[in-house]
Every structure is written in structure tokens, then in C-alpha cells.
Design an enzyme around this catalytic site. Structure first.
Site, PDB file in Angstrom:
ATOM      1  N   SER A  51       1.148   4.225   2.298  1.00 15.65           N
ATOM      2  CA  SER A  51       0.724   4.152   3.698  1.00 15.65           C
ATOM      3  C   SER A  51       0.830   5.456   4.485  1.00 15.65           C
ATOM      4  CB  SER A  51       1.561   3.087   4.412  1.00 15.65           C
ATOM      5  OG  SER A  51       2.900   3.540   4.549  1.00 15.65           O
ATOM      6  N   HIS A  56      -6.643  16.829  10.311  1.00 16.04           N
ATOM      7  CA  HIS A  56      -5.956  15.954  11.274  1.00 16.04           C
ATOM      8  C   HIS A  56      -6.947  15.215  12.182  1.00 16.04           C
ATOM      9  CE1 HIS A  56      -2.154  15.824  14.050  1.00 16.04           C
ATOM     10  NE2 HIS A  56      -2.618  14.632  13.763  1.00 16.04           N
ATOM     11  N   ALA A 111       0.843  -1.193   0.000  1.00 18.61           N
ATOM     12  CA  ALA A 111       0.000   0.000   0.000  1.00 18.61           C
ATOM     13  C   ALA A 111       0.873   1.236   0.000  1.00 18.61           C
ATOM     14  CB  ALA A 111      -0.903   0.026   1.240  1.00 18.61           C
ATOM     15  N   ALA A 166      -9.401   7.071   2.987  1.00 22.00           N
ATOM     16  CA  ALA A 166     -10.475   6.846   2.009  1.00 22.00           C
ATOM     17  C   ALA A 166     -10.090   5.717   1.058  1.00 22.00           C
ATOM     18  CB  ALA A 166     -10.753   8.135   1.232  1.00 22.00           C
ATOM     19  N   ARG A 191      -1.604  19.405  10.615  1.00 27.98           N
ATOM     20  CA  ARG A 191      -1.935  18.665   9.384  1.00 27.98           C
ATOM     21  C   ARG A 191      -3.384  19.007   8.997  1.00 27.98           C
ATOM     22  NH1 ARG A 191      -1.727  12.273  10.117  1.00 27.98           N
ATOM     23  NH2 ARG A 191       0.414  12.480   9.420  1.00 27.98           N
ATOM     24  N   THR A 221      -6.448  -0.599   8.208  1.00 25.64           N
ATOM     25  CA  THR A 221      -6.094   0.349   9.262  1.00 25.64           C
ATOM     26  C   THR A 221      -7.330   0.785  10.057  1.00 25.64           C
ATOM     27  OG1 THR A 221      -5.403   2.660   9.572  1.00 25.64           O
ATOM     28  CG2 THR A 221      -6.246   2.111   7.423  1.00 25.64           C
ATOM     29  N   ASP A 222      -7.128   1.219  11.277  1.00 24.32           N
ATOM     30  CA  ASP A 222      -8.248   1.764  12.061  1.00 24.32           C
ATOM     31  C   ASP A 222      -8.669   3.142  11.551  1.00 24.32           C
ATOM     32  OD1 ASP A 222      -6.057   3.259  12.952  1.00 24.32           O
ATOM     33  OD2 ASP A 222      -6.410   2.892  15.081  1.00 24.32           O
ATOM     34  N   GLU A 223      -7.843   3.742  10.671  1.00 24.93           N
ATOM     35  CA  GLU A 223      -8.156   5.094  10.200  1.00 24.93           C
ATOM     36  C   GLU A 223      -9.417   5.121   9.340  1.00 24.93           C
ATOM     37  OE1 GLU A 223      -4.709   7.377   9.023  1.00 24.93           O
ATOM     38  OE2 GLU A 223      -3.405   6.198  10.299  1.00 24.93           O
ATOM     39  N   PRO A 277       9.310  18.180  14.850  1.00 23.46           N
ATOM     40  CA  PRO A 277       8.060  18.862  14.497  1.00 23.46           C
ATOM     41  C   PRO A 277       6.838  18.176  15.104  1.00 23.46           C
ATOM     42  CG  PRO A 277       8.831  17.538  12.652  1.00 23.46           C
ATOM     43  CD  PRO A 277       9.841  17.364  13.749  1.00 23.46           C
ATOM     44  N   ASN A 281       1.392   1.368  14.188  1.00 26.90           N
ATOM     45  CA  ASN A 281       2.515   0.497  14.540  1.00 26.90           C
ATOM     46  C   ASN A 281       3.788   1.311  14.737  1.00 26.90           C
ATOM     47  OD1 ASN A 281       2.169  -2.723  12.929  1.00 26.90           O
ATOM     48  ND2 ASN A 281       0.535  -1.373  13.570  1.00 26.90           N
ATOM     49  N   LYS A 322      -8.011   3.247   1.690  1.00 28.15           N
ATOM     50  CA  LYS A 322      -8.032   1.973   2.433  1.00 28.15           C
ATOM     51  C   LYS A 322      -9.476   1.525   2.660  1.00 28.15           C
ATOM     52  CE  LYS A 322      -5.036  -0.131   3.884  1.00 28.15           C
ATOM     53  NZ  LYS A 322      -4.148  -1.185   3.313  1.00 28.15           N
ATOM     54  N   TYR A 333      -5.597   8.928   2.260  1.00 20.41           N
ATOM     55  CA  TYR A 333      -5.094   7.593   2.614  1.00 20.41           C
ATOM     56  C   TYR A 333      -6.215   6.721   3.155  1.00 20.41           C
ATOM     57  CZ  TYR A 333      -3.093   3.984   5.645  1.00 20.41           C
ATOM     58  OH  TYR A 333      -2.827   2.790   6.272  1.00 20.41           O
TER      59      TYR A 333
HETATM   60  P1  NAD Z   1       5.029   0.739   4.146  1.00 15.49           P
HETATM   61  O1  NAD Z   1       4.760   2.012   3.416  1.00 15.49           O
HETATM   62  O2  NAD Z   1       6.167   0.667   5.089  1.00 15.49           O
HETATM   63  O3  NAD Z   1       5.254  -0.427   3.088  1.00 15.49           O
HETATM   64  C1  NAD Z   1       4.458  -0.590   1.953  1.00 15.49           C
HETATM   65  C2  NAD Z   1       5.154  -1.571   1.025  1.00 15.49           C
HETATM   66  O4  NAD Z   1       4.295  -1.759  -0.131  1.00 15.49           O
HETATM   67  C3  NAD Z   1       6.501  -1.073   0.497  1.00 15.49           C
HETATM   68  O5  NAD Z   1       7.459  -2.105   0.564  1.00 15.49           O
HETATM   69  C4  NAD Z   1       6.209  -0.690  -0.939  1.00 15.49           C
HETATM   70  O6  NAD Z   1       7.326  -0.856  -1.810  1.00 15.49           O
HETATM   71  C5  NAD Z   1       5.089  -1.646  -1.305  1.00 15.49           C
HETATM   72  N1  NAD Z   1       4.240  -1.134  -2.385  1.00 15.49           N
HETATM   73  C6  NAD Z   1       3.708   0.113  -2.488  1.00 15.49           C
HETATM   74  N2  NAD Z   1       3.022   0.220  -3.638  1.00 15.49           N
HETATM   75  C7  NAD Z   1       3.100  -0.995  -4.253  1.00 15.49           C
HETATM   76  C8  NAD Z   1       2.580  -1.512  -5.471  1.00 15.49           C
HETATM   77  N3  NAD Z   1       1.845  -0.754  -6.293  1.00 15.49           N
HETATM   78  N4  NAD Z   1       2.837  -2.800  -5.791  1.00 15.49           N
HETATM   79  C9  NAD Z   1       3.587  -3.569  -4.955  1.00 15.49           C
HETATM   80  N5  NAD Z   1       4.117  -3.128  -3.808  1.00 15.49           N
HETATM   81  C10 NAD Z   1       3.877  -1.851  -3.461  1.00 15.49           C
HETATM   82  O7  NAD Z   1       3.659   0.361   4.852  1.00 15.49           O
HETATM   83  P2  NAD Z   1       3.412  -0.372   6.249  1.00 15.49           P
HETATM   84  O8  NAD Z   1       3.430   0.636   7.326  1.00 15.49           O
HETATM   85  O9  NAD Z   1       4.288  -1.563   6.342  1.00 15.49           O
HETATM   86  O10 NAD Z   1       1.894  -0.829   6.052  1.00 15.49           O
HETATM   87  C11 NAD Z   1       1.590  -2.108   5.507  1.00 15.49           C
HETATM   88  C12 NAD Z   1       0.079  -2.263   5.459  1.00 15.49           C
HETATM   89  O11 NAD Z   1      -0.461  -2.160   6.764  1.00 15.49           O
HETATM   90  C13 NAD Z   1      -0.613  -1.200   4.617  1.00 15.49           C
HETATM   91  O12 NAD Z   1      -1.657  -1.820   3.902  1.00 15.49           O
HETATM   92  C14 NAD Z   1      -1.160  -0.222   5.629  1.00 15.49           C
HETATM   93  O13 NAD Z   1      -2.324   0.411   5.160  1.00 15.49           O
HETATM   94  C15 NAD Z   1      -1.462  -1.158   6.790  1.00 15.49           C
HETATM   95  N6  NAD Z   1      -1.396  -0.548   8.145  1.00 15.49           N
HETATM   96  C16 NAD Z   1      -0.322   0.181   8.523  1.00 15.49           C
HETATM   97  C17 NAD Z   1      -0.249   0.694   9.827  1.00 15.49           C
HETATM   98  C18 NAD Z   1       0.954   1.460  10.318  1.00 15.49           C
HETATM   99  O14 NAD Z   1       0.933   1.982  11.440  1.00 15.49           O
HETATM  100  N7  NAD Z   1       2.048   1.551   9.560  1.00 15.49           N
HETATM  101  C19 NAD Z   1      -1.306   0.483  10.711  1.00 15.49           C
HETATM  102  C20 NAD Z   1      -2.417  -0.268  10.281  1.00 15.49           C
HETATM  103  C21 NAD Z   1      -2.432  -0.788   8.978  1.00 15.49           C
HETATM  104  P1  TYD Z   2       1.972   9.365  11.461  1.00 10.76           P
HETATM  105  O1  TYD Z   2       3.161   8.645  12.001  1.00 10.76           O
HETATM  106  O2  TYD Z   2       2.088  10.060  10.155  1.00 10.76           O
HETATM  107  O3  TYD Z   2       0.762   8.306  11.453  1.00 10.76           O
HETATM  108  P2  TYD Z   2      -0.825   8.547  11.192  1.00 10.76           P
HETATM  109  O4  TYD Z   2      -1.031   9.886  10.602  1.00 10.76           O
HETATM  110  O5  TYD Z   2      -1.153   7.459  10.221  1.00 10.76           O
HETATM  111  O6  TYD Z   2      -1.471   8.377  12.530  1.00 10.76           O
HETATM  112  O7  TYD Z   2       1.513  10.437  12.541  1.00 10.76           O
HETATM  113  C1  TYD Z   2       1.206  10.060  13.871  1.00 10.76           C
HETATM  114  C2  TYD Z   2       0.737  11.302  14.585  1.00 10.76           C
HETATM  115  O8  TYD Z   2       1.833  12.201  14.719  1.00 10.76           O
HETATM  116  C3  TYD Z   2      -0.338  12.069  13.828  1.00 10.76           C
HETATM  117  O9  TYD Z   2      -1.255  12.596  14.769  1.00 10.76           O
HETATM  118  C4  TYD Z   2       0.407  13.184  13.142  1.00 10.76           C
HETATM  119  C5  TYD Z   2       1.558  13.456  14.099  1.00 10.76           C
HETATM  120  N1  TYD Z   2       2.837  13.911  13.498  1.00 10.76           N
HETATM  121  C6  TYD Z   2       3.501  15.005  14.033  1.00 10.76           C
HETATM  122  O10 TYD Z   2       3.042  15.637  15.000  1.00 10.76           O
HETATM  123  N2  TYD Z   2       4.702  15.365  13.482  1.00 10.76           N
HETATM  124  C7  TYD Z   2       5.241  14.702  12.420  1.00 10.76           C
HETATM  125  O11 TYD Z   2       6.322  15.113  11.931  1.00 10.76           O
HETATM  126  C8  TYD Z   2       4.544  13.573  11.873  1.00 10.76           C
HETATM  127  C9  TYD Z   2       5.100  12.822  10.692  1.00 10.76           C
HETATM  128  C10 TYD Z   2       3.346  13.211  12.458  1.00 10.76           C
END
Ligand code: NAD
Ligand code: TYD
Length: 354
Positions: free
Chosen positions: A88, A297, A86, A164, A294, A137-139, A217, A192, A166, A162
Site C-alpha cells: 500500500s 509526485h 495489498a 498502476a 518524491r 484507492t483514488d490514486e 520530512p 486514510n 491498484k 502502486y
Molecule cells: P496496509 O499496508 O496497512 O495493510 C495491508 C495488509 O495486507 C497487511 O496486513 C499485510 O500483511 C497484508 N498483505 C500484504 N500482502 C499480502 C499478501 N500477499 N497476502 C495476504 N496479505 C497481504 O494497507 P492499508 O492502508 O490498510 O490499505 C488496505 C487497502 O485499502 C489496500 O488495498 C489499499 O490499496 C486500500 N486503500 C488504502 C488507503 C490508505 O490511505 N491507506 C486509501 C484508499 C485505499
Molecule cells: P503518504 O502518506 O505516503 O500517502 P500517499 O502517497 O498514498 O498519498 O503521503 C501523503 C503525502 O505526504 C504525499 O503527498 C507525500 C507526502 N509525504 C511527505 O511529504 N513526507 C513524508 O515523509 C511522507 C511519507 C509523505
């Protein structure tokens, strides 16, 4: 599920996908095919511990490419697909939403189509055993006020490009279950953190900015709340859902660990003050800078994870304190991983600034 299944992981070079792939190779006897386009967020170096294992294979492909997806699935013949690929990052979705539609919506659609056509070609027992786990995601549930939690039946109310995209992908997944009987499972997880986290997200960005003596920031007043989960606990939850979850069901996954952003940043500063004190003797907290918020936000996310706990017996092993210790230690010890990213891909500049 059988002991040595073939599991196709999309996005296995990303943050969560690489934690899942390391877990599957190191803690189970399954085979893994990692399908990843290697966008800016993909790092094969995150798989160094497992890349030589004969049960691990990598294939570079874009999931938005229909024929590539069909080819990979019909050639490798997976028993299960765990779909994590994704775009992300919320801030990047504000700057450029098109890629989010392409990968998160069109890519998921391609995978569903190809997986369903392939499944139909299998003998009945294998058709029944086939699984498609969609990682979300929970978002998608929107933004909470000070009270309440996200449950599995909370109505969807995504508010960023994002979330929307998902949410759209989640609806497609549900539709393939109801309409075509594809045995899907779905997880919606909270934020995570942990090792190999791309340093655009709050925790690794602040950690590395601090080590580089740059400002930290904090958007708005730092009062927004996220529910933090250590990434290795998430990987275990995903395998638990794949192997024991009921097809057609969704499971919320969370850390039961709410913190304001300012609390998170203070925790990082305080850990670094102890583990890598600043040369000038002052606290890293002095680097905190409140910046323009943001757009759109979301105020608060909080998961009720009772279903996965009660029905599948999963609970996080890490608290925020143990997880943050481990995370800060990992970044201090593994600059070989993040230095090339900071120098060549992304140095921490502000994104999502309309
Ligand atoms: P990430 O951005 O670290 O990794 C995404 C991976 O997908 C990358 O390796 C990228 O190269 C690959 N990718 C992107 N576009 C692609 C495409 N078109 N074809 C093939 N590969 C592609 O993301 P993450 O944080 O590891 O998240 C993984 C999943 O978990 C996502 O679906 C995200 O929505 C979901 N998720 C993430 C979090 C979080 O906190 N990071 C929380 C809940 C759910
Ligand atoms: P982020 O790690 O981008 O995850 P998500 O937006 O998916 O929750 O952001 C986590 C929280 O931190 C979010 O409320 C936005 C805030 N944030 C900052 O305050 N400063 C930053 O530089 C970033 C990247 C996020």
C-alpha cells in the site's frame, strides 16, 4: 445481507483491514475470517480488542498463493469477501515494484478466480447473495490540478507503481463482473488516517518523528494536497457498500477534507505543542525539513463522494480536526503498539528516493 454472515477479510492485520475487522466484530453479529500474510505492514496486535471473540478467526496466507486461496475459500465457505490485502505504500513501490504486482495484481486475480469457482458451486439463492467487495484507492484516477474532483466515471490515469497495480486490479474486478457475473462491488477511497497506522505514511511518521525529536520530512514545498478520511469512517463506508451497494457498481469514498501536506504537518505540530510540549519550550514546527520531492509526485487528490452519500446514506462522522485530535491522543496513549514497530521494523528512514 443476513444478520450473521461469514465475511472473509483479506489484509485484516493492516491499517484499514484491522479497523474494519474491529468494526465487524464489535458492531455487527457477523463472523470474520482474517486472511493475511503478515508482511512488514501486518500487525496482529492491532486486533487485540477482538482476537478472543469466537466470531473472529485468523489464517496466515499469501493471496498470491493460488492453492492456499482456493483451499481457504472452499473450506471456510464465505458469504462475502472484503479484499483489502495489498502492498500500500507509494514510496516502497518506487523502491521495489515487483511485490506490488505480485500481491495487488496476481493476488487479486487469484481471489477472483477462487471466489467465482466457489460461487458457482452454491445453490442459486446463495450465488445471488454472494458479494466480492474490492477496496481500492483514488490514486488510480491520477493527479488533479487546483480545480475539479474524482468521480466514479473519471478515466483511470495511474502514475506510480502502486496506483498502476491498484488500477490493474480494479480492471480485473470489473472484468469478472462483466464476463462471469461475479457480484462485485468496488470502492475507491482517499487517504486514510487514524489509530494503528503503520508509521511509514505521512501522518504517523511525522507524529512519531516529532516525539523522537527527529526532523519532519516534507517532500518538495509541502504544497501537494490530499483528501483525508478518518479510518473508522472508512470502515463504516465499506460495510455500508457491502450490505447495501448494487453489484457491479463502484463508490468513491472521501472525507471532503482537502489539506496541503504542510497544513497537515502544522496541525500535528500544533496539537503536540499543546498535548506534549517539547522540553526546550520551542514548537515542533522547528523540526520541519523540506526534502527532495518524491519522483512523479501526484499534486492533488480530491473525491466527490456524492454517490455513496445520496444512494447509500453514508457520510463521515469525523472532521479533520476531531479525527486529528483522536489520532494524536491515540499515539500518545498507545506506545505499546508503535514502539516495537519503530524499534524492530521501520525507524522512519527515507523511502522512495531514486
Ligand atoms: P496496509 O499496508 O496497512 O495493510 C495491508 C495488509 O495486507 C497487511 O496486513 C499485510 O500483511 C497484508 N498483505 C500484504 N500482502 C499480502 C499478501 N500477499 N497476502 C495476504 N496479505 C497481504 O494497507 P492499508 O492502508 O490498510 O490499505 C488496505 C487497502 O485499502 C489496500 O488495498 C489499499 O490499496 C486500500 N486503500 C488504502 C488507503 C490508505 O490511505 N491507506 C486509501 C484508499 C485505499
Ligand atoms: P503518504 O502518506 O505516503 O500517502 P500517499 O502517497 O498514498 O498519498 O503521503 C501523503 C503525502 O505526504 C504525499 O503527498 C507525500 C507526502 N509525504 C511527505 O511529504 N513526507 C513524508 O515523509 C511522507 C511519507 C509523505
Amino acid at each position: 445481507m443476513q444478520k450473521t454472515a461469514k465475511i472473509l477479510v483479506t489484509g485484516g492485520a493492516g491499517f484499514i483491514g484491522s479497523a474494519l475487522t474491529r468494526y465487524l466484530i464489535q458492531e455487527t453479529s457477523h463472523h470474520v475470517l482474517n486472511v493475511d500474510a503478515l508482511t512488514y505492514a501486518g500487525n496482529l496486535t492491532s486486533l487485540r480488542e477482538v482476537e478472543a471473540d469466537p466470531r473472529y478467526t485468523f489464517k496466515q496466507a499469501d493471496i498470491a498463493n493460488t492453492s492456499a486461496v482456493e483451499d481457504i475459500i472452499t473450506t471456510w465457505k464465505p458469504d462475502a469477501i472484503m479484499h483489502l490485502a495489498a502492498e500500500s505504500h507509494v514510496d516502497r513501490s518506487i523502491d521495489g515494484p515487483a511485490a506490488f504486482v505480485q500481491t495487488n495484481v496476481v493476488g487479486t486475480f487469484n481471489l477472483l478466480q477462487a471466489a467465482n469457482a466457489y460461487r458457482k458451486s452454491l445453490p442459486p439463492a446463495q450465488q445471488e447473495a454472494f458479494r466480492f467487495l474490492h477496496i481500492s484507492t483514488d490514486e488510480v484516477y491520477g493527479s488533479l490540478g487546483p480545480e475539479g474532483y474524482f468521480y466514479e466515471d473519471t478515466p483511470y490515469a495511474p502514475r506510480s507503481p502502486y496506483s498502476a497495480s491498484k488500477a490493474a486490479s480494479d480492471h480485473f474486478v470489473q472484468a469478472w463482473w462483466h464476463t462471469y457475473g461475479l457480484p462485485v462491488l468496488m470502492t475507491n477511497c482517499s487517504n486514510n488516517y487514524g489509530p494503528y497506522h503503520f508509521p511509514e505514511k505521512l501522518i504517523p511518521l511525522v507524529l512519531l518523528n516529532a516525539l523522537h525529536e527527529k526532523s519532519l520530512p516534507v517532500y518538495g514545498k509541502g504544497e501537494n494536497i490530499r483528501d483525508w478520511l478518518y479510518v473508522e469512517d472508512h470502515a463504516k463506508a465499506l460495510y455500508r457498500v457491502l450490505s447495501q451497494g448494487v453489484p457491479g457498481e463502484k463508490y468513491n469514498v472521501g472525507g471532503n477534507c482537502e489539506r496541503t501536506n504542510l497544513e497537515v504537518v502544522h496541525t500535528i505540530c500544533d496539537l503536540l505543542d499543546r498535548k506534549r510540549p517539547r522540553k526546550n519550550g520551542t514548537s515542533y514546527r522547528d523540526l520541519i525539513t523540506f526534502v527532495e520531492d518524491r519522483p512523479g509526485h501526484d499534486h492533488r487528490y480530491a473525491i466527490d463522494a456524492a454517490k455513496i452519500r445520496d444512494q447509500l446514506g453514508w457520510e463521515p462522522a469525523h472532521t479533520f480536526e476531531t479525527g486529528m485530535h483522536a489520532t494524536v491522543d491515540w499515539y500518545l496513549q498507545n506506545d505499546w503498539w508503535w514502539k516495537p514497530i519503530r524499534e524492530q521494523k521501520y525507524a522512519g528512514e527515507r523511502l522512495g528516493h531514486t
